[in-house]
Scaffold this active site. Structure first.
Site, short mmCIF file in Angstrom:
data_model
loop_
_atom_site.label_atom_id
_atom_site.label_comp_id
_atom_site.label_asym_id
_atom_site.label_seq_id
_atom_site.Cartn_x
_atom_site.Cartn_y
_atom_site.Cartn_z
N ASP A 34 -8.24 -7.37 -9.11
CA ASP A 34 -7.12 -7.36 -8.37
C ASP A 34 -6.37 -8.74 -8.26
O ASP A 34 -5.10 -8.61 -8.39
CB ASP A 34 -7.35 -7.08 -6.97
CG ASP A 34 -7.88 -5.66 -6.85
OD1 ASP A 34 -8.05 -5.02 -7.68
OD2 ASP A 34 -8.15 -5.36 -5.40
N TYR A 37 -3.90 -8.92 -11.27
CA TYR A 37 -2.68 -7.98 -10.77
C TYR A 37 -1.76 -8.39 -9.88
O TYR A 37 -0.74 -8.45 -10.01
CB TYR A 37 -3.33 -6.64 -10.50
CG TYR A 37 -2.38 -5.52 -9.93
CD1 TYR A 37 -1.72 -4.61 -10.91
CD2 TYR A 37 -2.08 -5.28 -8.84
CE1 TYR A 37 -0.99 -3.69 -10.67
CE2 TYR A 37 -1.13 -4.42 -8.22
CZ TYR A 37 -0.51 -3.65 -9.41
OH TYR A 37 0.41 -2.55 -8.92
N LEU A 84 -0.55 -1.51 2.08
CA LEU A 84 -0.32 -2.67 3.18
C LEU A 84 0.46 -3.90 2.38
O LEU A 84 0.08 -4.29 1.04
CB LEU A 84 -1.60 -3.36 3.43
CG LEU A 84 -2.21 -2.43 4.53
CD1 LEU A 84 -3.40 -2.98 5.08
CD2 LEU A 84 -1.49 -2.37 5.80
N GLU A 123 -9.04 -6.70 11.99
CA GLU A 123 -10.26 -6.03 11.39
C GLU A 123 -10.53 -6.37 9.90
O GLU A 123 -9.43 -6.85 9.34
CB GLU A 123 -10.10 -4.47 11.46
CG GLU A 123 -9.00 -4.01 10.79
CD GLU A 123 -8.99 -2.50 10.98
OE1 GLU A 123 -9.42 -1.66 10.73
OE2 GLU A 123 -7.83 -2.38 11.82
N LYS A 125 -10.77 -6.44 5.95
CA LYS A 125 -10.19 -5.38 4.81
C LYS A 125 -11.06 -5.19 3.92
O LYS A 125 -11.61 -6.16 3.14
CB LYS A 125 -8.88 -6.16 4.24
CG LYS A 125 -8.21 -5.25 3.34
CD LYS A 125 -7.02 -5.83 2.93
CE LYS A 125 -6.04 -4.80 2.15
NZ LYS A 125 -6.72 -4.09 0.77
N ASP A 127 -13.31 -3.72 0.63
CA ASP A 127 -12.67 -3.63 -0.94
C ASP A 127 -13.29 -2.30 -1.40
O ASP A 127 -14.50 -2.72 -2.01
CB ASP A 127 -13.20 -4.83 -1.55
CG ASP A 127 -12.19 -4.78 -2.86
OD1 ASP A 127 -11.41 -4.29 -3.02
OD2 ASP A 127 -12.61 -5.86 -3.53
N GLU A 191 -12.51 3.76 4.39
CA GLU A 191 -13.00 3.42 3.18
C GLU A 191 -14.42 3.81 2.67
O GLU A 191 -15.33 3.64 3.40
CB GLU A 191 -12.72 1.68 3.10
CG GLU A 191 -12.54 1.01 1.96
CD GLU A 191 -11.15 1.02 1.59
OE1 GLU A 191 -10.20 1.55 2.45
OE2 GLU A 191 -10.86 0.20 0.95
N TYR A 241 -16.70 3.54 6.04
CA TYR A 241 -16.45 3.02 7.38
C TYR A 241 -14.80 3.52 7.56
O TYR A 241 -14.16 3.55 6.79
CB TYR A 241 -16.23 1.34 7.27
CG TYR A 241 -17.58 0.86 7.40
CD1 TYR A 241 -17.89 0.32 8.55
CD2 TYR A 241 -18.48 0.93 6.41
CE1 TYR A 241 -19.23 -0.21 8.86
CE2 TYR A 241 -19.77 0.48 6.58
CZ TYR A 241 -20.11 -0.01 7.94
OH TYR A 241 -21.49 -0.54 8.24
N LYS A 343 -4.71 -11.83 2.79
CA LYS A 343 -5.52 -11.82 1.84
C LYS A 343 -6.13 -13.58 1.63
O LYS A 343 -5.45 -14.16 1.81
CB LYS A 343 -4.85 -11.53 0.56
CG LYS A 343 -4.33 -10.53 0.31
CD LYS A 343 -5.51 -9.43 0.39
CE LYS A 343 -5.25 -8.14 -0.68
NZ LYS A 343 -4.94 -8.17 -2.06
N CYS A 475 -13.44 -39.14 -31.97
CA CYS A 475 -12.57 -40.40 -32.48
C CYS A 475 -13.73 -41.27 -32.79
O CYS A 475 -14.61 -41.51 -31.93
CB CYS A 475 -11.82 -41.32 -31.45
SG CYS A 475 -11.33 -42.72 -31.65
N CYS A 480 -12.25 -48.02 -29.79
CA CYS A 480 -11.21 -47.17 -29.22
C CYS A 480 -11.05 -47.47 -27.95
O CYS A 480 -11.95 -47.31 -26.95
CB CYS A 480 -11.58 -45.68 -29.31
SG CYS A 480 -10.35 -44.63 -28.58
S1 IVH Z 1 -5.31 0.46 7.44
C1 IVH Z 1 -1.33 1.67 5.98
N1 IVH Z 1 -7.56 -0.84 7.51
O1 IVH Z 1 -6.19 -1.47 2.06
C2 IVH Z 1 -2.43 1.79 5.34
N2 IVH Z 1 -6.64 -0.68 5.47
O2 IVH Z 1 -3.79 -2.30 0.91
C3 IVH Z 1 -3.67 0.73 5.58
N3 IVH Z 1 -8.20 -1.08 3.64
O3 IVH Z 1 -5.15 1.72 0.81
C4 IVH Z 1 -4.79 1.26 6.40
N4 IVH Z 1 -9.72 -1.81 4.66
O4 IVH Z 1 -7.86 1.45 1.23
C5 IVH Z 1 -6.91 -0.42 6.70
N5 IVH Z 1 -9.49 -2.11 7.75
C6 IVH Z 1 -8.72 -1.35 6.82
C7 IVH Z 1 -8.71 -1.49 5.63
C8 IVH Z 1 -7.85 -1.01 4.72
C9 IVH Z 1 -9.30 -1.62 3.59
C10 IVH Z 1 -7.48 -0.46 2.33
C11 IVH Z 1 -7.06 0.82 2.16
C12 IVH Z 1 -5.51 0.80 2.08
C13 IVH Z 1 -5.49 -0.61 1.39
C14 IVH Z 1 -4.00 -1.21 1.51
#
Ligand code: IVH
Length: 714
Positions: A34, A37, A84, A123, A125, A127, A191, A241, A343, A475, A480
């Site tokens: 990622d 990207y 997001l 909360e 995020k 992966d 997720e 989750y 991030k 060298c 030198c």
């Molecule tokens: S909320 C509005 N909560 O992040 C859409 N997304 O970059 C987001 N993701 O497609 C939903 N952890 O796969 C939300 N605690 C979390 C998350 C989460 C991972 C992912 C999700 C979404 C992507 C968006």
């Protein structure tokens, strides 16, 4: 970059982004992370900001990722599955707040304090892979991937193999305060994930079977859920989750009047609590924050424990908690305004190689250095990275002007890991090694370091190992200036003569006070004090420091000599095996088998040690050091401490002590400290922002311990 060039670059970036997207979403190829990207997308966005005339609504960066595969039945999402927007630092987070506050009514709609204050919900995020789960009258009926956000793939059978997805929701009673009965229709978003532990063992298994390893848990989760045979996906042990409710309808007989009688959330945090009661896994690392300062504190707190979190995470999701305010803010394009993803610093980024420069090292080795367009990686701006040698340039097929992927994981020095060949315009230039030393104009010679079979006649050792050869350019001018300067800097560093920084050393050389490192020890106050900008006091300090550092352990003395391939670690191995310098010189010159048989010392090292001590100039230099007062102390042999036989690797920043101190303590207890992780590593000690060493340890299954645990061991 001019407009003409920008247009070309934008096109290249779009093509590459499109290619990566397709590979990633439809072919499941874990060939790109990622970070790469994101980095390319960032560059594209900033170019378009500068040249808005190239904005194109149909361009790949403006589309939600992923086409559903034909293999699975397609599912239309009732409500679009959004993505997001990302923020990468605190400033961008404040900008986001400014933007949303402009759109919010001055007095809050519900629940929150006065003056337009907003509660934020933070909360983790995850992966993994976003999925949508549909429950009808409490029963799990269908699950789908996100696909392009509107149409996903029906992966119900595979999702049913995930134990943490409830097939039947818990019945909830009114007295629990969250409505009666069970919703007649519920869409949960969350997720699907593979834990780090499972990923490691899956990768081990794949390796044994000769299959490629998954780059991260998201690829692994996606790969597993895309198995057409649910049995295969069941083997992969995924978790789920929940983090959102997309829709909830009550029309159960238990709830009189259907919708009116049911329970409907008012805040995002209530959704979480409700999901938990229904029987979903909901991660407990969350918080309702009254302002962005609290949000930032949450982000920093989680960052510290992130490496121990059982699942891969790449940031924190921050939402406006109140759902009515969310509605006011709405959605722009593919992302909601009321939510952002903070991030954590990417460990990889892309940049352009502007030039390749040559550095002269202390052994005279010429090291190519890539100069970049400055770019942010792992929290700091990087503008150069060593390319080590010509082999590396050739291996990468790196040219000046190339777009490259650079990596800087945790405490690791930045390095070029890949060239994005598809980004080439044809104007890139191949790099050729210089024919003359850039510092002194001296002759450059190609040398093969390491050993070849024909060297064996000089060795008593009958090795079966394959020769390890590496080509390097040197060298060869013994006079030198750059080479000598680097060596002096190295020498005083190992002797810990901190008063003599690079500038002072150069000055002393220019003034003719020193010609080599041996002269340092016969400097006098009278030599230094008359020099401009020095004076009595500083001269005294310097002389005192040199005097204090004249005694040195054998291992540090060996390391100070700057023998090719002999770093701190190897010097310690040599010192502990031979005990004294005389013994080492004697043994090395008379009987090479002794050095050959030392653990951890390979043929390349033994060859260079041998060559070093056969060179009369080097022996004279050692003699001079001794005559000028350097005293080699006996090595503190504590080989029988409780860490005997254990090798430690330290990574990340330790909070209780510096790395140097940690190293000393390990050695004092008989342990070894290594700079890289291998099968032979006993423990990897992780501090804050532990980087690629941690990942390698996980891959190799090496035991990983936190700083606290390490302190306990001490
Ligand atoms: S909320 C509005 N909560 O992040 C859409 N997304 O970059 C987001 N993701 O497609 C939903 N952890 O796969 C939300 N605690 C979390 C998350 C989460 C991972 C992912 C999700 C979404 C992507 C968006």
């Amino acid at each position: 970059m001019g407009k003409f060039e920008a247009e070309k670059r934008i096109q290249k970036l779009r093509d590459e982004i499109k290619r990566l997207r397709e590979a990633y979403h439809t072919e499941n190829v874990p060939n790109v992370t990622d970070d790469v990207y994101d980095s390319l997308t960032r560059e594209l966005k900033s170019l378009i900001k500068k040249y808005p005339e190239f904005e194109d609504p149909n361009a790949p960066e403006n589309r939600v990722a992923g086409k559903p595969l034909d293999k699975f039945v397609k599912v239309h999402h009732k409500a679009r599955m959004l993505s997001l927007n990302d923020v990468f630092n605190e400033e961008e987070l404040y900008d986001w707040e400014k933007r949303i506050k402009k759109l919010l009514p001055p007095s809050p709609l519900q629940g929150e304090g006065q003056g337009g204050e907003v509660n934020y919900f933070c909360e983790v995020k995850f992966d993994g892979l976003a999925v949508s789960l549909i429950y009808e009258n409490g029963k799990f009926v269908r699950g789908a991937t996100r696909g392009d956000g509107l149409i996903g793939e029906d992966i119900t059978q595979n999702l049913k193999t995930i134990n943490s997805i409830p097939l039947q929701l818990n019945p909830l009673l009114n007295k629990e305060g969250v409505g009666g009965g069970i919703p007649s229709y519920l869409e949960v978003r969350g997720e699907a994930l593979m834990s780090k532990k499972t990923l490691i063992s899956l990768n081990k298994k794949n390796e044994k079977e000769g299959k490629p390893a998954f780059a991260n848990s998201r690829n692994a989760a996606a790969g597993s859920l895309r198995q057409l045979d649910p049995k295969l996906s069941a083997e992969r042990k995924l978790d789920f989750y929940a983090y959102d409710i997309a829709e909830i309808i009550f029309s159960s007989p238990l709830v009189k009047g259907g919708i009116e009688g049911g329970w409907y959330p008012h805040t995002h945090s209530e959704k979480h609590a409700y999901l938990k009661k229904l029987g979903f896994n909901v991660d407990g690392n969350d918080a309702i924050c009254k302002n962005l300062e609290e949000v930032i504190a949450f982000i920093r707190k989680f960052e510290k424990i992130r490496s121990d979190f059982p699942y891969g995470t790449d940031g924190i999701v921050i939402s406006v908690d109140n759902l009515k305010l969310q509605e006011v803010l709405g959605v722009v394009g593919k992302a909601p305004r009321y939510m952002v993803a903070f991030k954590y610093p990417a460990e990889k980024a892309t940049t352009i190689v502007k030039d390749i420069k040559i550095n002269v090292g202390r052994t005279g080795v010429l090291t190519p250095l890539a100069l970049f367009e400055p770019t942010l990686v792992a929290g700091s701006t990087v503008s150069k990275a060593t390319l080590h040698n010509m082999d590396q340039i050739e291996r990468l097929d790196l040219r000046i002007g190339d777009t490259v992927v650079i990596e800087k994981a945790g405490d690791v020095i930045p390095k070029v890991v890949e060239v994005l060949v598809k980004m080439r315009t044809g104007k890139e230039k191949k790099f050729k090694m210089l024919e003359k030393c850039p510092a002194c104009g001296g002759k450059v010679e190609k040398k093969i370091s390491g050993w070849k079979r024909s060297d064996l006649k000089n060795f008593k050792r009958s090795v079966l190992e394959e020769p390890e050869l590496s080509v390097a350019y040197y060298c060869i001018n013994p006079k030198c200036s750059a080479k000598n300067e680097r060596y002096l800097e190295h020498f005083v560093q190992v002797f810990e003569i901190y008063e003599l920084g690079p500038k002072i050393l150069r000055r002393f050389k220019d003034e003719g006070l020193i010609t080599d490192a041996g002269d340092i020890f016969i400097l006098t106050k009278e030599d230094i004090a008359p020099l401009e900008r020095f004076g009595e006091k500083s001269a005294e300090n310097i002389i005192q420091e040199i005097e204090n550092k004249k005694k040195i352990t054998l291992s540090r003395f060996l390391s100070a000599l700057g023998i090719l391939h002999v770093g701190e670690e190897t010097a310690r191995d040599l010192a502990s095996n031979f005990g004294t310098l005389e013994n080492l010189i004697l043994c090395v010159r008379q009987d090479l088998t002794q050095i050959d048989s030392i653990e951890n010392i390979g043929p390349a090292v033994s060859k260079s040690v041998y060559e070093f001590f056969c060179d009369k100039n080097n022996l004279n230099f050692i003699q001079k050091l001794k005559e000028n007062g350097v005293v080699i102390k006996k090595e503190d042999k504590k080989k029988d401490g409780k860490f005997k036989g254990l090798t430690f690797v330290l990574t990340g920043t330790l909070s209780q002590m510096s790395r140097e101190i940690a190293k000393e303590k390990i050695i004092a207890l008989g342990g070894k400290v290594s700079s890289s992780v291998s099968k032979n590593t006993s423990y990897v000690v992780t501090g804050v922002e532990a980087g690629s060493k941690l990942a390698k340890a996980q891959k190799l299954g090496v035991k990983i311990i936190e700083e606290n645990e390490f302190l306990k061991m001490l």
